[in-house]
Design a protein around this motif. Structure first.
Motif, PDB file in Angstrom:
ATOM      1  N   SER A  16       0.806  -1.219   0.000  1.00  0.00           N
ATOM      2  CA  SER A  16       0.000   0.000   0.000  1.00  0.00           C
ATOM      3  C   SER A  16       0.837   1.266   0.000  1.00  0.00           C
ATOM      4  N   TYR A  17       2.148   1.127   0.132  1.00  0.00           N
ATOM      5  CA  TYR A  17       3.031   2.269   0.269  1.00  0.00           C
ATOM      6  C   TYR A  17       3.815   2.531  -1.009  1.00  0.00           C
ATOM      7  N   ALA A  18       3.945   3.798  -1.340  1.00  0.00           N
ATOM      8  CA  ALA A  18       4.950   4.189  -2.312  1.00  0.00           C
ATOM      9  C   ALA A  18       6.297   4.215  -1.580  1.00  0.00           C
ATOM     10  N   VAL A  19       7.337   3.789  -2.246  1.00  0.00           N
ATOM     11  CA  VAL A  19       8.649   3.675  -1.614  1.00  0.00           C
ATOM     12  C   VAL A  19       9.689   4.351  -2.493  1.00  0.00           C
ATOM     13  N   GLY A  20      10.675   4.933  -1.854  1.00  0.00           N
ATOM     14  CA  GLY A  20      11.701   5.604  -2.640  1.00  0.00           C
ATOM     15  C   GLY A  20      13.029   5.677  -1.928  1.00  0.00           C
ATOM     16  N   TRP A  21      13.955   6.348  -2.583  1.00  0.00           N
ATOM     17  CA  TRP A  21      15.308   6.506  -2.069  1.00  0.00           C
ATOM     18  C   TRP A  21      15.729   7.969  -2.061  1.00  0.00           C
ATOM     19  N   PHE A  22      16.441   8.328  -1.013  1.00  0.00           N
ATOM     20  CA  PHE A  22      17.120   9.605  -0.918  1.00  0.00           C
ATOM     21  C   PHE A  22      18.586   9.315  -0.649  1.00  0.00           C
ATOM     22  N   ARG A  23      19.398  10.320  -0.810  1.00  0.00           N
ATOM     23  CA  ARG A  23      20.801  10.181  -0.440  1.00  0.00           C
ATOM     24  C   ARG A  23      21.310  11.486   0.144  1.00  0.00           C
ATOM     25  N   GLN A  24      22.351  11.353   0.952  1.00  0.00           N
ATOM     26  CA  GLN A  24      22.970  12.542   1.533  1.00  0.00           C
ATOM     27  C   GLN A  24      24.467  12.349   1.579  1.00  0.00           C
ATOM     28  N   ALA A  25      25.149  13.223   0.886  1.00  0.00           N
ATOM     29  CA  ALA A  25      26.606  13.204   0.873  1.00  0.00           C
ATOM     30  C   ALA A  25      27.126  14.105   1.991  1.00  0.00           C
ATOM     31  N   PRO A  26      28.346  13.883   2.448  1.00  0.00           N
ATOM     32  CA  PRO A  26      28.894  14.723   3.527  1.00  0.00           C
ATOM     33  C   PRO A  26      28.874  16.193   3.159  1.00  0.00           C
ATOM     34  N   GLY A  27      28.329  16.988   4.056  1.00  0.00           N
ATOM     35  CA  GLY A  27      28.308  18.421   3.835  1.00  0.00           C
ATOM     36  C   GLY A  27      27.273  18.915   2.843  1.00  0.00           C
ATOM     37  N   LYS A  28      26.413  18.001   2.378  1.00  0.00           N
ATOM     38  CA  LYS A  28      25.402  18.398   1.393  1.00  0.00           C
ATOM     39  C   LYS A  28      24.004  18.111   1.915  1.00  0.00           C
ATOM     40  N   GLU A  29      23.028  18.735   1.286  1.00  0.00           N
ATOM     41  CA  GLU A  29      21.643  18.508   1.656  1.00  0.00           C
ATOM     42  C   GLU A  29      21.161  17.148   1.132  1.00  0.00           C
ATOM     43  N   ARG A  30      20.117  16.660   1.771  1.00  0.00           N
ATOM     44  CA  ARG A  30      19.521  15.414   1.324  1.00  0.00           C
ATOM     45  C   ARG A  30      18.926  15.602  -0.071  1.00  0.00           C
ATOM     46  N   GLU A  31      19.074  14.593  -0.908  1.00  0.00           N
ATOM     47  CA  GLU A  31      18.676  14.683  -2.312  1.00  0.00           C
ATOM     48  C   GLU A  31      17.756  13.522  -2.657  1.00  0.00           C
ATOM     49  N   PHE A  32      16.679  13.821  -3.350  1.00  0.00           N
ATOM     50  CA  PHE A  32      15.778  12.778  -3.838  1.00  0.00           C
ATOM     51  C   PHE A  32      16.464  12.002  -4.960  1.00  0.00           C
ATOM     52  N   VAL A  33      16.340  10.674  -4.907  1.00  0.00           N
ATOM     53  CA  VAL A  33      16.967   9.828  -5.915  1.00  0.00           C
ATOM     54  C   VAL A  33      15.919   9.177  -6.825  1.00  0.00           C
ATOM     55  N   ALA A  34      14.999   8.426  -6.231  1.00  0.00           N
ATOM     56  CA  ALA A  34      14.019   7.701  -7.041  1.00  0.00           C
ATOM     57  C   ALA A  34      12.852   7.271  -6.173  1.00  0.00           C
ATOM     58  N   ALA A  35      11.701   7.053  -6.798  1.00  0.00           N
ATOM     59  CA  ALA A  35      10.523   6.571  -6.081  1.00  0.00           C
ATOM     60  C   ALA A  35       9.692   5.701  -7.002  1.00  0.00           C
ATOM     61  N   ILE A  36       8.915   4.801  -6.378  1.00  0.00           N
ATOM     62  CA  ILE A  36       8.073   3.889  -7.146  1.00  0.00           C
ATOM     63  C   ILE A  36       6.720   3.784  -6.455  1.00  0.00           C
ATOM     64  N   SER A  37       5.669   3.756  -7.238  1.00  0.00           N
ATOM     65  CA  SER A  37       4.326   3.704  -6.687  1.00  0.00           C
ATOM     66  C   SER A  37       4.050   2.347  -6.049  1.00  0.00           C
ATOM     67  N   TRP A  38       2.929   2.252  -5.349  1.00  0.00           N
ATOM     68  CA  TRP A  38       2.635   1.042  -4.576  1.00  0.00           C
ATOM     69  C   TRP A  38       2.580  -0.186  -5.459  1.00  0.00           C
ATOM     70  N   GLY A  39       2.079  -0.061  -6.666  1.00  0.00           N
ATOM     71  CA  GLY A  39       1.959  -1.218  -7.549  1.00  0.00           C
ATOM     72  C   GLY A  39       3.125  -1.357  -8.513  1.00  0.00           C
ATOM     73  N   GLY A  40       4.015  -0.376  -8.505  1.00  0.00           N
ATOM     74  CA  GLY A  40       5.164  -0.431  -9.401  1.00  0.00           C
ATOM     75  C   GLY A  40       4.936   0.161 -10.775  1.00  0.00           C
ATOM     76  N   GLY A  41       3.736   0.689 -11.006  1.00  0.00           N
ATOM     77  CA  GLY A  41       3.429   1.172 -12.346  1.00  0.00           C
ATOM     78  C   GLY A  41       3.959   2.550 -12.662  1.00  0.00           C
TER      79      GLY A  41
END
Length: 123
Positions: free
Chosen positions: A30-55
């Motif tokens: 039921s959840y959309a899931v995704g990834w963020f990343r944070q490099a040293p000294g930098k702000e958090r950055e959105f990487v990728a996300a996928i809907s609950w069904g993958g579509g």
């Protein structure tokens, strides 16, 4: 939902790596899931996300064409396959989830976070 990211490590530039995000809970699909990343000294950055069904998927501009997000709801896992890695991809990668649509990832408004996994890309 509880999330745990794993699969990070050291890889040479140009190489590939696959991260996994394992989730607990019977309602993972039921959840959309995704990834963020944070490099040293930098702000958090959105990487990728996928809907609950993958579509539906979304990618940050810096990873488009190189990273692919997918999910397998039968084993409560989301994957981030990373190709053509660059030193600037070095960061702690976090998986996150939301009961809302994948659009909230772009606005960094997700509700659930897992512990990160470190990816280091050497030049």
């Amino acid at each position: 939902v509880q999330l745990q990211a794993y699969g990070g490590g050291l890889v040479q530039a140009g190489g590939s790596l696959r991260l996994s995000c394992a989730a607990s809970g019977r309602t993972f699909s039921s959840y959309a899931v995704g990834w963020f990343r944070q490099a040293p000294g930098k702000e958090r950055e959105f990487v990728a996300a996928i809907s609950w069904g993958g579509g539906s998927t979304l990618y940050g501009d810096s990873v488009k064409g190189r990273f692919t997000i997918s999910r397998d709801n039968t084993i409560n896992t989301v994957y981030l396959h990373m190709d053509s890695l660059r030193p600037e991809d070095t960061a702690v990668y976090y998986c996150a989830a939301t009961i809302y649509g994948i659009g909230v990832f772009v606005r960094d408004e997700v509700q659930y976070w897992g512990k990160g996994t470190l990816v280091t890309v050497s030049s």
